[in-house]
Design a protein around this motif. Structure first.
Motif, PDB file in Angstrom:
ATOM      1  N   ILE A 139      71.172  25.135  78.072  1.00  0.00           N
ATOM      2  CA  ILE A 139      70.210  25.869  79.440  1.00  0.00           C
ATOM      3  C   ILE A 139      70.485  24.963  80.838  1.00  0.00           C
ATOM      4  O   ILE A 139      71.007  25.624  81.716  1.00  0.00           O
ATOM      5  CB  ILE A 139      68.942  25.580  78.859  1.00  0.00           C
ATOM      6  N   LEU A 140      70.794  24.251  81.012  1.00  0.00           N
ATOM      7  CA  LEU A 140      71.278  23.175  81.729  1.00  0.00           C
ATOM      8  C   LEU A 140      72.692  23.873  82.326  1.00  0.00           C
ATOM      9  O   LEU A 140      73.010  24.217  83.455  1.00  0.00           O
ATOM     10  CB  LEU A 140      71.596  21.529  81.666  1.00  0.00           C
ATOM     11  N   THR A 141      73.322  24.409  81.368  1.00  0.00           N
ATOM     12  CA  THR A 141      74.955  25.009  82.564  1.00  0.00           C
ATOM     13  C   THR A 141      74.333  26.301  82.865  1.00  0.00           C
ATOM     14  O   THR A 141      75.501  26.974  83.444  1.00  0.00           O
ATOM     15  CB  THR A 141      75.918  25.495  81.246  1.00  0.00           C
ATOM     16  N   ARG A 142      73.968  26.939  82.835  1.00  0.00           N
ATOM     17  CA  ARG A 142      72.684  28.270  83.509  1.00  0.00           C
ATOM     18  C   ARG A 142      72.677  27.742  84.577  1.00  0.00           C
ATOM     19  O   ARG A 142      72.376  28.687  85.600  1.00  0.00           O
ATOM     20  CB  ARG A 142      71.648  28.506  82.506  1.00  0.00           C
ATOM     21  N   LEU A 143      72.154  27.007  85.400  1.00  0.00           N
ATOM     22  CA  LEU A 143      71.279  26.170  86.522  1.00  0.00           C
ATOM     23  C   LEU A 143      72.527  26.564  87.358  1.00  0.00           C
ATOM     24  O   LEU A 143      73.511  25.780  87.380  1.00  0.00           O
ATOM     25  CB  LEU A 143      70.510  24.788  86.292  1.00  0.00           C
ATOM     26  N   PRO A 144      72.016  26.645  88.494  1.00  0.00           N
ATOM     27  CA  PRO A 144      73.234  26.576  89.628  1.00  0.00           C
ATOM     28  C   PRO A 144      73.380  25.795  90.187  1.00  0.00           C
ATOM     29  O   PRO A 144      72.548  24.766  90.110  1.00  0.00           O
ATOM     30  CB  PRO A 144      72.791  27.523  90.889  1.00  0.00           C
ATOM     31  N   SER A 145      74.681  25.120  90.709  1.00  0.00           N
ATOM     32  CA  SER A 145      75.038  23.532  91.114  1.00  0.00           C
ATOM     33  C   SER A 145      74.207  23.223  92.233  1.00  0.00           C
ATOM     34  O   SER A 145      74.023  22.150  92.607  1.00  0.00           O
ATOM     35  CB  SER A 145      76.219  23.945  91.373  1.00  0.00           C
ATOM     36  N   GLY A 146      73.311  23.469  92.888  1.00  0.00           N
ATOM     37  CA  GLY A 146      73.119  23.479  93.923  1.00  0.00           C
ATOM     38  C   GLY A 146      71.359  23.118  93.374  1.00  0.00           C
ATOM     39  O   GLY A 146      70.913  22.631  94.679  1.00  0.00           O
ATOM     40  N   MET A 147      71.147  23.468  92.756  1.00  0.00           N
ATOM     41  CA  MET A 147      69.797  23.159  92.012  1.00  0.00           C
ATOM     42  C   MET A 147      69.915  20.838  91.956  1.00  0.00           C
ATOM     43  O   MET A 147      70.485  20.744  91.414  1.00  0.00           O
ATOM     44  CB  MET A 147      69.684  23.012  91.031  1.00  0.00           C
ATOM     45  N   THR A 148      68.460  20.524  92.308  1.00  0.00           N
ATOM     46  CA  THR A 148      68.503  18.713  92.205  1.00  0.00           C
ATOM     47  C   THR A 148      68.328  18.729  90.671  1.00  0.00           C
ATOM     48  O   THR A 148      68.053  18.995  89.747  1.00  0.00           O
ATOM     49  CB  THR A 148      67.100  18.240  92.607  1.00  0.00           C
ATOM     50  N   LYS A 149      68.856  17.710  90.256  1.00  0.00           N
ATOM     51  CA  LYS A 149      68.594  17.129  88.888  1.00  0.00           C
ATOM     52  C   LYS A 149      67.110  17.326  88.026  1.00  0.00           C
ATOM     53  O   LYS A 149      66.915  17.751  87.155  1.00  0.00           O
ATOM     54  CB  LYS A 149      68.912  16.120  88.628  1.00  0.00           C
ATOM     55  N   ASP A 150      66.168  16.654  89.050  1.00  0.00           N
ATOM     56  CA  ASP A 150      64.736  16.789  88.850  1.00  0.00           C
ATOM     57  C   ASP A 150      64.346  18.026  88.190  1.00  0.00           C
ATOM     58  O   ASP A 150      63.482  17.823  88.088  1.00  0.00           O
ATOM     59  CB  ASP A 150      64.168  16.238  89.365  1.00  0.00           C
ATOM     60  N   ALA A 151      64.681  19.197  89.335  1.00  0.00           N
ATOM     61  CA  ALA A 151      64.193  20.015  89.610  1.00  0.00           C
ATOM     62  C   ALA A 151      65.045  20.900  87.848  1.00  0.00           C
ATOM     63  O   ALA A 151      64.620  21.562  87.056  1.00  0.00           O
ATOM     64  CB  ALA A 151      64.746  21.154  90.999  1.00  0.00           C
ATOM     65  N   ALA A 152      66.815  20.578  87.638  1.00  0.00           N
ATOM     66  CA  ALA A 152      66.742  21.421  86.302  1.00  0.00           C
ATOM     67  C   ALA A 152      66.752  20.591  85.642  1.00  0.00           C
ATOM     68  O   ALA A 152      66.478  21.294  84.278  1.00  0.00           O
ATOM     69  CB  ALA A 152      68.681  21.015  87.077  1.00  0.00           C
ATOM     70  N   GLU A 153      66.442  19.232  85.410  1.00  0.00           N
ATOM     71  CA  GLU A 153      65.544  18.850  84.085  1.00  0.00           C
ATOM     72  C   GLU A 153      64.009  19.386  83.695  1.00  0.00           C
ATOM     73  O   GLU A 153      63.406  20.108  82.513  1.00  0.00           O
ATOM     74  CB  GLU A 153      64.847  17.106  84.313  1.00  0.00           C
ATOM     75  N   ALA A 154      63.333  19.422  84.931  1.00  0.00           N
ATOM     76  CA  ALA A 154      62.013  20.574  85.042  1.00  0.00           C
ATOM     77  C   ALA A 154      62.175  21.717  84.053  1.00  0.00           C
ATOM     78  O   ALA A 154      61.658  22.163  83.374  1.00  0.00           O
ATOM     79  CB  ALA A 154      61.606  20.443  86.222  1.00  0.00           C
ATOM     80  N   ALA A 155      63.096  22.635  84.664  1.00  0.00           N
ATOM     81  CA  ALA A 155      63.307  24.235  84.483  1.00  0.00           C
ATOM     82  C   ALA A 155      64.059  23.997  83.041  1.00  0.00           C
ATOM     83  O   ALA A 155      63.782  24.858  82.464  1.00  0.00           O
ATOM     84  CB  ALA A 155      64.367  24.078  85.635  1.00  0.00           C
ATOM     85  N   ALA A 156      64.744  23.429  82.076  1.00  0.00           N
ATOM     86  CA  ALA A 156      64.974  23.242  81.470  1.00  0.00           C
ATOM     87  C   ALA A 156      63.907  23.022  79.324  1.00  0.00           C
ATOM     88  O   ALA A 156      63.641  23.894  79.076  1.00  0.00           O
ATOM     89  CB  ALA A 156      66.754  22.178  80.870  1.00  0.00           C
ATOM     90  N   ALA A 157      63.630  22.037  80.366  1.00  0.00           N
ATOM     91  CA  ALA A 157      61.675  21.377  79.565  1.00  0.00           C
ATOM     92  C   ALA A 157      60.977  22.619  79.594  1.00  0.00           C
ATOM     93  O   ALA A 157      60.789  22.915  78.416  1.00  0.00           O
ATOM     94  CB  ALA A 157      61.754  20.099  80.645  1.00  0.00           C
ATOM     95  N   GLY A 158      60.560  23.276  80.416  1.00  0.00           N
ATOM     96  CA  GLY A 158      60.305  23.955  81.001  1.00  0.00           C
ATOM     97  C   GLY A 158      60.467  25.110  79.788  1.00  0.00           C
ATOM     98  O   GLY A 158      59.936  25.939  78.976  1.00  0.00           O
ATOM     99  N   ALA A 159      61.838  26.107  79.641  1.00  0.00           N
ATOM    100  CA  ALA A 159      62.452  26.789  78.810  1.00  0.00           C
ATOM    101  C   ALA A 159      62.394  26.191  76.938  1.00  0.00           C
ATOM    102  O   ALA A 159      61.890  27.091  76.677  1.00  0.00           O
ATOM    103  CB  ALA A 159      63.878  26.932  79.511  1.00  0.00           C
ATOM    104  N   ILE A 160      63.144  25.102  76.716  1.00  0.00           N
ATOM    105  CA  ILE A 160      63.240  24.846  75.649  1.00  0.00           C
ATOM    106  C   ILE A 160      61.243  24.933  75.359  1.00  0.00           C
ATOM    107  O   ILE A 160      61.776  25.217  73.473  1.00  0.00           O
ATOM    108  CB  ILE A 160      63.077  23.586  75.295  1.00  0.00           C
ATOM    109  N   SER A 161      60.210  25.018  75.535  1.00  0.00           N
ATOM    110  CA  SER A 161      58.559  25.296  74.705  1.00  0.00           C
ATOM    111  C   SER A 161      59.442  27.244  74.624  1.00  0.00           C
ATOM    112  O   SER A 161      58.697  27.157  73.446  1.00  0.00           O
ATOM    113  CB  SER A 161      57.488  25.638  75.807  1.00  0.00           C
TER     114      SER A 161
END
Length: 451
Positions: A139-161
């Motif tokens: 999932i993290l590989t799908r996120l844009p490079s400009g996104m902050t680490k915290d935002a990326a981690e939060a997005a990934a965690a939400g998607a896993i559900s």
């Protein structure tokens, strides 16, 4: 993308350029926010698939749409919907999204068969090995490079559900089916065929009430002759029980084959379920697509106004130029935003649109080849003055003779800059509407263009 370039997007309130080309993938954590289900296509296709959940007979469904219409994103939307409902009934569904873009390089049906089974087996193996960690990394590989680490981690965690039911109820069965397929064929020398392994997987999974849904993308890039021969050769696989096949094809290919099952006249009858993407996004839907992308990339989504960055009149232009075709729209929006941030603009205006930039570049190249006298004549025509070779004031200002002025007027008329009409003994010239508008636009961004 460099940090300095990313900083430029902040001038328009964005973290990154959200108009990337390519499909939205089902494991993108922002998929539901970015995907617009036009005419409830994904919902309709998913319902057709779910209706075959408890049916042993195979479903062969073909999705037909033109190039760039968004077929790949639609397939991923269907994959995502199946994942959400995969474990909600006695017979569970295993969506297997296979992108077979290499099909265009295959010149023989045997080569295409080998590619098809290899891609299918690879994806089955990948799905069977899913864990929370591997899924998060994916999932993290799908996120844009400009996104902050915290935002990326939060997005990934939400998607896993979304994937939790799939991980707990289906992955263990898929893993066992995969291992059983290997075990059944491990004695085959020199090695088992991929087709036999895939078939064994389907058989093993079906015994545990898991039905594979093979979602085939970009298979239609193959040569039509090769593709038709491939389906004819693999007819047994596609017609066997306990499987669902979803195939995306372009309009031209679909007219030649819906499903090759022998004689050409049988093709459309064999692939009975056909879903056509007849309609492209309208202006309202184009606006929704553009604005949802901008909100996704906004620094402060709550206070962000997408219309301030891409005004309604620019959205209308983008829609008109792209024809509403999603891939063309993304490409045009991407370049327009790039052009805007390069000039530190706060919003996209007409001079940032790619077709406008190209057009202005062509005009500047033409002007660079002209003499000062040519440009002076064009400037006088742009002011609304009607020109004639006998006009001594023009001769004096351009520092040319009557015959030379006649030559200049003739050259500009031939190019389409001026139009001429005969009145008595004299021929009068005035600027054409196209060049009037083009030069006015050019002078707004380059005041010295006619100097």
């Amino acid at each position: 993308m460099g940090q300095k370039h990313l900083e430029r997007y902040k001038s328009v309130g964005l973290i990154f350029n959200p108009f990337f080309q390519g499909p939205l993938y089902y494991d993108n954590p922002h998929f539901d926010h970015l995907f617009l289900d036009i005419d409830d296509r994904a919902e309709t296709i998913s319902k057709i698939i779910f209706s075959y959940r408890e049916v042993a007979n195979p479903l062969r469904l073909q999705i037909v749409g033109g190039k760039g219409y968004g077929k790949s994103t639609l397939l991923n939307a269907v994959t995502r919907r199946i994942l959400k409902e995969s474990a909600s009934a006695r017979t569970k569904l295993l969506p297997v999204y296979c992108q077979v873009s290499e099909s265009m390089y295959k010149r023989e049906p045997e080569e295409l068969s080998e590619l098809f089974y290899r891609k299918t087996w690879e994806e089955l193996s990948s799905l069977s090995e899913f864990t929370i960690k591997s899924l998060k990394d994916r999932i993290l590989t799908r996120l844009p490079s400009g996104m902050t680490k915290d935002a990326a981690e939060a997005a990934a965690a939400g998607a896993i559900s979304l994937f939790n039911p799939f991980l707990s109820a289906i992955v263990p069965v898929a893993r066992a089916a995969l291992e059983a397929a290997w075990k059944k064929h491990q004695s085959v020398k020199p090695s088992p065929s991929l087709s036999s392994l895939v078939e064994a997987f389907v058989e093993n999974a079906s015994a545990k009430d898991v039905k594979p849904v093979l979602i085939l993308d970009e298979l239609d890039k193959a040569d039509p002759r090769v593709l038709m021969s491939f389906f004819a050769a693999e007819r047994r696989f596609f017609e066997s029980q306990n499987r669902i096949i979803v195939l995306a094809t372009s309009g031209g290919i679909a007219e030649q084959m819906a499903y090759a099952g022998g004689r050409v006249q049988e093709i459309h009858r064999e692939f009975e379920q056909i879903f056509k993407m007849d309609r492209l996004p309208n202006l309202v839907e184009t606006s929704q697509i553009v604005h949802s992308r901008l909100r996704w990339a906004a620094c402060n989504p709550a206070s962000f106004d997408p219309a301030a960055v891409v005004p309604p009149e620019i959205v209308e232009r983008l829609h008109y130029v792209s024809g509403g075709i999603p891939s063309a729209l993304m490409q045009t929006c991407f370049q327009a935003l790039e052009n805007a941030v390069k000039t530190d603009a706060k919003s996209i205006s007409i001079e940032h649109l790619p077709f406008f930039v190209e057009e202005m570049g062509n005009i500047e190249d033409y002007l660079a080849k002209l003499s000062r006298s040519h440009k002076l004549v064009m400037k006088m025509a742009l002011s609304g003055k009607r020109l004639t070779a006998s006009d001594r004031e023009i001769q004096r200002r351009a520092e040319v003779t009557r015959s030379r002025l006649a030559q200049i007027l003739g050259v500009l008329s031939k190019r389409g800059v001026l139009k001429g009409e005969q009145e008595g003994r004299y021929r009068y010239y005035s600027i054409t509407e196209y060049w009037k508008g083009a030069l006015q636009q050019l002078l707004r961004i380059n005041r010295k263009a006619l100097d």
